[in-house]
Enzyme design. Structure first.
Site, mmCIF file in Angstrom:
data_model
loop_
_atom_site.group_PDB
_atom_site.id
_atom_site.type_symbol
_atom_site.label_atom_id
_atom_site.label_comp_id
_atom_site.label_asym_id
_atom_site.label_seq_id
_atom_site.Cartn_x
_atom_site.Cartn_y
_atom_site.Cartn_z
ATOM 1 N N TRP A 48 0.828 -1.198 0.000
ATOM 2 C CA TRP A 48 0.000 0.000 0.000
ATOM 3 C C TRP A 48 0.863 1.249 0.000
ATOM 4 O O TRP A 48 1.842 1.358 0.745
ATOM 5 C CB TRP A 48 -0.930 0.000 1.216
ATOM 6 C CG TRP A 48 -2.054 -0.992 1.104
ATOM 7 C CD1 TRP A 48 -1.938 -2.351 1.004
ATOM 8 C CD2 TRP A 48 -3.454 -0.719 1.072
ATOM 9 N NE1 TRP A 48 -3.177 -2.930 0.903
ATOM 10 C CE2 TRP A 48 -4.131 -1.956 0.953
ATOM 11 C CE3 TRP A 48 -4.198 0.461 1.138
ATOM 12 C CZ2 TRP A 48 -5.516 -2.041 0.882
ATOM 13 C CZ3 TRP A 48 -5.585 0.375 1.089
ATOM 14 C CH2 TRP A 48 -6.240 -0.866 0.954
ATOM 15 N N TYR A 102 -3.431 4.896 -3.246
ATOM 16 C CA TYR A 102 -4.543 5.226 -2.338
ATOM 17 C C TYR A 102 -4.257 6.533 -1.609
ATOM 18 O O TYR A 102 -3.780 6.529 -0.484
ATOM 19 C CB TYR A 102 -4.708 4.070 -1.341
ATOM 20 C CG TYR A 102 -5.828 4.174 -0.341
ATOM 21 C CD1 TYR A 102 -7.135 4.451 -0.730
ATOM 22 C CD2 TYR A 102 -5.588 3.947 1.018
ATOM 23 C CE1 TYR A 102 -8.163 4.510 0.197
ATOM 24 C CE2 TYR A 102 -6.607 4.005 1.952
ATOM 25 C CZ TYR A 102 -7.899 4.288 1.545
ATOM 26 O OH TYR A 102 -8.915 4.340 2.463
ATOM 27 N N ASP A 134 -11.995 8.576 1.656
ATOM 28 C CA ASP A 134 -12.875 7.900 2.614
ATOM 29 C C ASP A 134 -13.981 8.843 3.077
ATOM 30 O O ASP A 134 -14.196 9.035 4.275
ATOM 31 C CB ASP A 134 -12.066 7.371 3.800
ATOM 32 C CG ASP A 134 -12.799 6.268 4.564
ATOM 33 O OD1 ASP A 134 -13.724 5.671 3.991
ATOM 34 O OD2 ASP A 134 -12.447 6.025 5.729
ATOM 35 N N SER A 181 -10.214 5.959 7.428
ATOM 36 C CA SER A 181 -8.971 5.991 6.658
ATOM 37 C C SER A 181 -8.810 7.320 5.925
ATOM 38 O O SER A 181 -8.340 7.374 4.793
ATOM 39 C CB SER A 181 -8.956 4.839 5.642
ATOM 40 O OG SER A 181 -9.004 3.591 6.295
ATOM 41 N N TRP A 236 -21.992 -4.225 -1.367
ATOM 42 C CA TRP A 236 -22.115 -2.779 -1.551
ATOM 43 C C TRP A 236 -22.712 -2.451 -2.913
ATOM 44 O O TRP A 236 -23.812 -1.912 -3.017
ATOM 45 C CB TRP A 236 -20.732 -2.136 -1.381
ATOM 46 C CG TRP A 236 -20.702 -0.633 -1.338
ATOM 47 C CD1 TRP A 236 -21.718 0.226 -1.654
ATOM 48 C CD2 TRP A 236 -19.593 0.190 -0.957
ATOM 49 N NE1 TRP A 236 -21.308 1.527 -1.503
ATOM 50 C CE2 TRP A 236 -20.009 1.536 -1.074
ATOM 51 C CE3 TRP A 236 -18.295 -0.089 -0.541
ATOM 52 C CZ2 TRP A 236 -19.156 2.607 -0.782
ATOM 53 C CZ3 TRP A 236 -17.451 0.982 -0.249
ATOM 54 C CH2 TRP A 236 -17.875 2.305 -0.359
ATOM 55 N N LYS A 267 -5.414 -6.621 0.972
ATOM 56 C CA LYS A 267 -5.266 -6.151 2.350
ATOM 57 C C LYS A 267 -4.292 -7.056 3.093
ATOM 58 O O LYS A 267 -4.515 -8.261 3.210
ATOM 59 C CB LYS A 267 -6.620 -6.168 3.058
ATOM 60 C CG LYS A 267 -6.572 -5.870 4.552
ATOM 61 C CD LYS A 267 -6.270 -4.412 4.848
ATOM 62 C CE LYS A 267 -6.382 -4.141 6.359
ATOM 63 N NZ LYS A 267 -6.196 -2.712 6.674
ATOM 64 N N GLU A 281 -3.196 -5.968 9.678
ATOM 65 C CA GLU A 281 -3.237 -4.513 9.760
ATOM 66 C C GLU A 281 -4.671 -4.089 10.045
ATOM 67 O O GLU A 281 -5.601 -4.480 9.338
ATOM 68 C CB GLU A 281 -2.709 -3.887 8.468
ATOM 69 C CG GLU A 281 -1.231 -4.184 8.245
ATOM 70 C CD GLU A 281 -0.654 -3.523 7.013
ATOM 71 O OE1 GLU A 281 -1.408 -2.778 6.337
ATOM 72 O OE2 GLU A 281 0.528 -3.743 6.724
#
Length: 384
Positions: free
Chosen positions: A82, A117, A123, A129, A218, A344, A348
């Protein structure tokens, strides 16, 4: 994530289960070669090192069986790297150096997963985030010049490696379902322009782009599918006339917990045709094709909830119980899916929510990592 007004309306009217699209899909003109085929997904030594703590903590508890599983995970399980703020651009340099070393030692071509990101006003609907840039403080120009530009320069210079880049998790999904939130509505044009700029900046033969398409819980509801495809098409069109030629496809389930193939269908998925991520991919694909977009995907299975762990799909933060999901692979039994990946990095934290004792988003949560090891999918230890 928060349910959309559209979703609630659909539930109340019983209109969620719709007939299959009646249109004839437009053929995608993107390259047909799967960039993951014939390559080893990069095992990030920086993430693997964090699991040393997990190994020793399990040993201290006398859980020798699970402790002995950790070295296998460290040595063989790939995770994406990331890059979430300008100070983390160095993560790309570290990944390139480690991937080159692995490529030289093993003689196997490496594909390195990266997550870009850092949109301004990131967010917008949840805030766990929130990022470093604000559109009110010249954030979009900073994003372009000080984040995307050096990101692109670093990967462009590493032509001996292949890259799979995930673009801006959660961003465009918020524009599909959360425009009733003022912060998201105000951020919409910034999100679109920022992602379109990143797409253009990363046009290299060895770089393959996957736009984030949220997850089945979603955007997978029937009313949301065409809206999502149109939003994605709007951004890709903004990136240039060649449209879908500029991206490889889409990524689903980033940092979420949905299984690729659900062993148990959860009650809260009753009215959805996208009740696991494989079904979601298959549900979304024809709508993407109708918009002239590629219907190819990678699916995050870094963490998967155990049956009964959630009472509703909206539970997304440090869900328990959960385990490491399917091991990364190109063998998916779904022709739309390039690969199962771990976007991911498990262990974390999602934020200070969910499982008790959770630290801030991105910080190491070893109690959670231990749980992921204990409940890991059998494919993780296939050769153990």
């Amino acid at each position: 994530m928060r349910p959309s007004t559209l979703l609630l309306t659909a539930l109340s009217t019983g209109s969620l289960v719709a007939a299959a699209p009646s249109f004839t899909p437009k053929p995608s003109t993107t390259k047909s070669t799967n960039p993951f085929e014939g390559k080893t997904q990069f095992v990030n030594p920086k993430w693997a090192a964090k699991l040393d703590q997990t190994f020793w903590n399990l040993l201290k508890k006398g859980d020798i069986l699970n402790a002995l599983k950790v070295p296998k995970i460290q040595a063989t399980m790939s995770t994406f790297v990331w890059v979430s703020r300008r100070s983390e651009l160095v993560n790309i340099d570290d990944a390139i150096a480690a991937a080159r070393k692995a490529q030289k030692l093993t003689g196997k071509k490496q594909i390195v997963g990266l997550v870009l990101y850092n949109l301004p006003d990131r967010d917008c609907s949840a805030g766990e985030s929130a990022g470093e840039l604000s559109s009110a403080q010249n954030g979009l120009e900073i994003y372009k010049e000080e984040f995307v530009k050096p990101f692109a320069e670093k990967v462009a210079a590493a032509k001996d490696l292949t890259f799979a880049v995930v673009l801006e998790p959660d961003s465009l999904a918020n524009l599909v379902t959360n425009m009733g939130i003022e912060f998201c509505a105000n951020a919409a044009d910034v999100y679109r322009e920022g992602i379109a700029h990143a797409i253009n900046a990363l046009q290299y033969d060895h770089v393959h782009l996957y736009i984030d398409a949220a997850h089945g819980g979603w955007l997978g509801w029937d009313p949301n599918l065409p809206l999502a495809a149109k939003e994605f098409a709007k951004v890709v069109k903004l990136a240039g006339e060649k449209g879908g030629n500029k991206i490889r496809g889409f990524v689903t389930n980033v940092s979420n917990y949905n299984p690729f193939h659900a062993k148990v269908r959860e009650n809260y998925t009753e009215w959805s045709n996208s009740w696991d991520e494989s079904h979601y991919v298959s549900s979304l694909a024809p709508f993407l094709e109708e918009e002239g977009l590629p219907s190819r995907f990678i699916v995050d299975q870094g963490r998967v909830h155990l049956p009964g762990a959630r009472k509703e799909w909206g539970e997304w933060c440090n869900v328990e119980p959960a385990g490491f999901g399917m091991a990364p692979t190109t063998k998916t039994n779904n022709t739309h899916v390039d690969a199962i990946v771990w976007v991911k990095p498990g262990g974390e934290s999602d934020g200070q929510c969910g499982m008790a004792g959770a630290p801030r988003a991105g910080e190491w949560f070893d109690e959670y990592a231990q749980m992921l090891v204990k409940n890991a999918d059998p494919s993780v230890f296939k050769l153990f």
